[in-house]
Design an enzyme around this catalytic site. Sequence first.
Site, PDB file in Angstrom:
ATOM      1  N   SER A  24      95.606  49.307  15.211  1.00 17.11           N
ATOM      2  CA  SER A  24      94.941  48.897  16.444  1.00 17.11           C
ATOM      3  C   SER A  24      95.689  49.391  17.677  1.00 17.11           C
ATOM      4  O   SER A  24      95.278  49.150  18.799  1.00 17.11           O
ATOM      5  CB  SER A  24      94.811  47.375  16.498  1.00 17.11           C
ATOM      6  OG  SER A  24      96.082  46.762  16.335  1.00 17.11           O
ATOM      7  N   THR A 156      56.089  37.114  43.620  1.00 17.46           N
ATOM      8  CA  THR A 156      56.059  36.616  42.250  1.00 17.46           C
ATOM      9  C   THR A 156      55.251  37.655  41.482  1.00 17.46           C
ATOM     10  O   THR A 156      54.337  38.270  42.063  1.00 17.46           O
ATOM     11  CB  THR A 156      55.373  35.246  42.126  1.00 17.46           C
ATOM     12  OG1 THR A 156      54.026  35.358  42.593  1.00 17.46           O
ATOM     13  CG2 THR A 156      56.102  34.156  42.934  1.00 17.46           C
ATOM     14  N   HIS A 157      55.605  37.905  40.249  1.00  9.22           N
ATOM     15  CA  HIS A 157      54.952  38.967  39.462  1.00  9.22           C
ATOM     16  C   HIS A 157      55.067  40.328  40.153  1.00  9.22           C
ATOM     17  O   HIS A 157      54.224  41.207  39.922  1.00  9.22           O
ATOM     18  CB  HIS A 157      53.476  38.663  39.199  1.00  9.22           C
ATOM     19  CG  HIS A 157      53.202  37.252  38.774  1.00  9.22           C
ATOM     20  ND1 HIS A 157      53.135  36.875  37.446  1.00  9.22           N
ATOM     21  CD2 HIS A 157      53.013  36.126  39.501  1.00  9.22           C
ATOM     22  CE1 HIS A 157      52.891  35.561  37.379  1.00  9.22           C
ATOM     23  NE2 HIS A 157      52.820  35.089  38.625  1.00  9.22           N
ATOM     24  N   SER A 278      70.154  65.411  44.059  1.00 10.25           N
ATOM     25  CA  SER A 278      69.580  66.080  42.905  1.00 10.25           C
ATOM     26  C   SER A 278      69.993  67.538  42.934  1.00 10.25           C
ATOM     27  O   SER A 278      70.104  68.139  44.005  1.00 10.25           O
ATOM     28  CB  SER A 278      68.057  65.969  42.942  1.00 10.25           C
ATOM     29  OG  SER A 278      67.476  66.996  42.161  1.00 10.25           O
ATOM     30  N   LYS A 284      66.153  64.655  47.565  1.00 10.55           N
ATOM     31  CA  LYS A 284      66.454  63.435  46.818  1.00 10.55           C
ATOM     32  C   LYS A 284      67.729  62.730  47.253  1.00 10.55           C
ATOM     33  O   LYS A 284      68.727  63.357  47.567  1.00 10.55           O
ATOM     34  CB  LYS A 284      66.588  63.775  45.336  1.00 10.55           C
ATOM     35  CG  LYS A 284      65.273  64.185  44.706  1.00 10.55           C
ATOM     36  CD  LYS A 284      64.418  62.991  44.377  1.00 10.55           C
ATOM     37  CE  LYS A 284      64.706  62.564  42.965  1.00 10.55           C
ATOM     38  NZ  LYS A 284      63.867  61.441  42.564  1.00 10.55           N
TER      39      LYS A 284
HETATM   40  N1  ARG Z   1      96.721  43.774  15.304  1.00  7.60           N
HETATM   41  C1  ARG Z   1      96.417  42.448  14.884  1.00  7.60           C
HETATM   42  C2  ARG Z   1      95.183  41.936  15.673  1.00  7.60           C
HETATM   43  O1  ARG Z   1      94.851  42.546  16.621  1.00  7.60           O
HETATM   44  C3  ARG Z   1      97.577  41.541  15.148  1.00  7.60           C
HETATM   45  C4  ARG Z   1      97.649  40.343  14.268  1.00  7.60           C
HETATM   46  C5  ARG Z   1      97.992  40.750  12.890  1.00  7.60           C
HETATM   47  N2  ARG Z   1      98.235  39.629  12.052  1.00  7.60           N
HETATM   48  C6  ARG Z   1      98.223  39.732  10.750  1.00  7.60           C
HETATM   49  N3  ARG Z   1      98.423  38.670  10.062  1.00  7.60           N
HETATM   50  N4  ARG Z   1      97.887  40.838  10.166  1.00  7.60           N
HETATM   51  O2  ARG Z   1      94.562  40.967  15.308  1.00  7.60           O
END
Ligand code: ARG
Length: 459
Positions: A24, A156-157, A278, A284
Site C-alpha cells: 500500500s 419549479t420543474h 474552444s 465560445k
Molecule cells: N497497510 C495496512 C492498511 O492500510 C496497515 C495495517 C496492516 N495490519 C496488518 N495486520 N496487516 O490497512
Amino acid sequence: TSNKMWGGRFAAGPDAIMEAINASIGFDKRMAAQDIAGSRAHAAMLAATGIITDSDAEAIREGLLTILSEIEGGTFEFSTALEDIHMNVEARLKEVIGEPAGRLHTGRSRNDQVATDFKLWVRDQLDAFEGGLVALIQALLGQAEAGADWVMPGFTHLQTAQPVTWGHHMMAYVEMLGRDLSRVRDARARMNESPLGAAALAGTSFPIDREMTAQALGFDRPAANSLDAVADRDFALEFLSCASICAMHLSRFAEELVIWSSAQFRFVTLSDRFSTGSSIMPQKKNPDAAELIRAKVGRIFGANTALMLVMKGLPLTYSKDMQEDKEQVFDAADNLMIALAAMEGMVRDMTGNRAELAAAAGSGFSTATDLADWLVRVLGLPFRDAHHITGTLVGMAEKQGCDLPDLTLAQMQSVHADINESVFDVLGVENSVNSRMSYGGTAPAQVRAQIERWKGLLA
Ligand code: ARG
C-alpha cells in the site's frame, strides 16, 4: 533473512504478485506525517511510563524527525517490499538510529497505528473541508448582498414559477452549505477518539497511558473498546457521506451556472479566469469548471459506496480488506477540495446580469399567483375560483402573445366583472417580491435579515 519484515516465521519471501497486491506504500505514503506524529506520541508515552528508557525515546524522536525531513525533502526511498508507510518508516528508523528503533513498536500494532494515522489524516481533511465551506459561504453572501433586491424568475420543474430575488437564490445555497458545515463539525466531534493503544485488537499488557497519547495527538479521549478501535472506519464513511452530500449541492449549483451562463439565459457572466475557450469555435466561452464540479459527485459518492461495500460483512476486527479504504478517501478528498475552491472562485468572480434577470422575471406569467391572491384578498373569492379565473386570463394572454400586465382592464373584466385597475399593482415583479415578507420569503428585507444572521453565525 528471506523476508524483510518477518523472517523469523517465514523461510521464503513473497511471490512478486503477492508483494504487488499487498503493498500500500504507493498511496499510504500520503500519511507519512501522521505516521510519524503517532510514533512520536507513542515513544514519548513509552518513556513516560518507564516502558522504554528516556535515551531510547530521545533517539527515536530524533530519528523520526530526520525521517520526516527526508520525506518532506523527497529523498526518502520508499520500498514496496516493506509494504506500507508504517514498515517503511520503522525500517528506515533502524537504519538511522539502530537498536532503539526496535523498541518503538512495544505495546502497539499496525492495526491501531493505521487507524490512528488514517483518523489524523481524515481529521485534517474535515478541517480543510470546513475552511472551504466557510470561504464559499462567504462568497455567496457577497453575491447575495450585492443583489438582495435583483428580481429573477424562480423555477419549479425548470418552468417559470414566481419571481424571486437573486439574493434569495444565493442564500438558498448558503443554507445547504451551512448544513454541510454542521455535518462536518458533528463528524469531527464524533470521530475524535484515539485508537492508539488498542494494539492488535485486545489492548496490551504493557502499562501504557492512552490518555497521554490521545492528548498529544489532539484527540478528546482514547477509544473505549480496543476491538472497535481497530475495526472502525465510520470516521472515513462519515467524511465520505458529508463529502457526497456537499458534492451533490455543488453539482446542483454548477448545473444552474451552466444553464444561466448560456446564450439562451444570460443570467450570469462567468469570469474569463473561470472559463475556457474552444479550439475551433472562436465565440465560445465554456463553463468547464462548473461542468467538472457538476461531475465530481460521481466519484465522491462512488468512493462512499465503495468503502461501504468494503466494510460490509467484515468480521471484527481488522482484515486486510480495510487497506482498500485509503485510495477512496484520498481521491474523494482531493476532488472535493478542488471543487469547493473552484466553486468559490467562480462565485466570487461571476456577474449577475441584472437586466436579463429582471426581463426574465417578468416573463412566463410569473405573477399569476399574485393575481390569484389579489382575487382572493380584494374580491373575496375562494382560492380555487381565483385559480381558475387566473388560468383563463393566462390562456388569453398566451393566445395574444403578451404577458399578464399587457392585458387591458376590459379584457380582464370579460373574465370576471369585478376586477378593477388596482389589479395592475400586483402584476409587477417588484411588488411581487416585496410582498413576500413571510419569514424565509424572497422579499429583499427578508433576504437582508438572513444575510445578517449568517454573518453573525460565521463571525
Ligand atoms: N497497510 C495496512 C492498511 O492500510 C496497515 C495495517 C496492516 N495490519 C496488518 N495486520 N496487516 O490497512
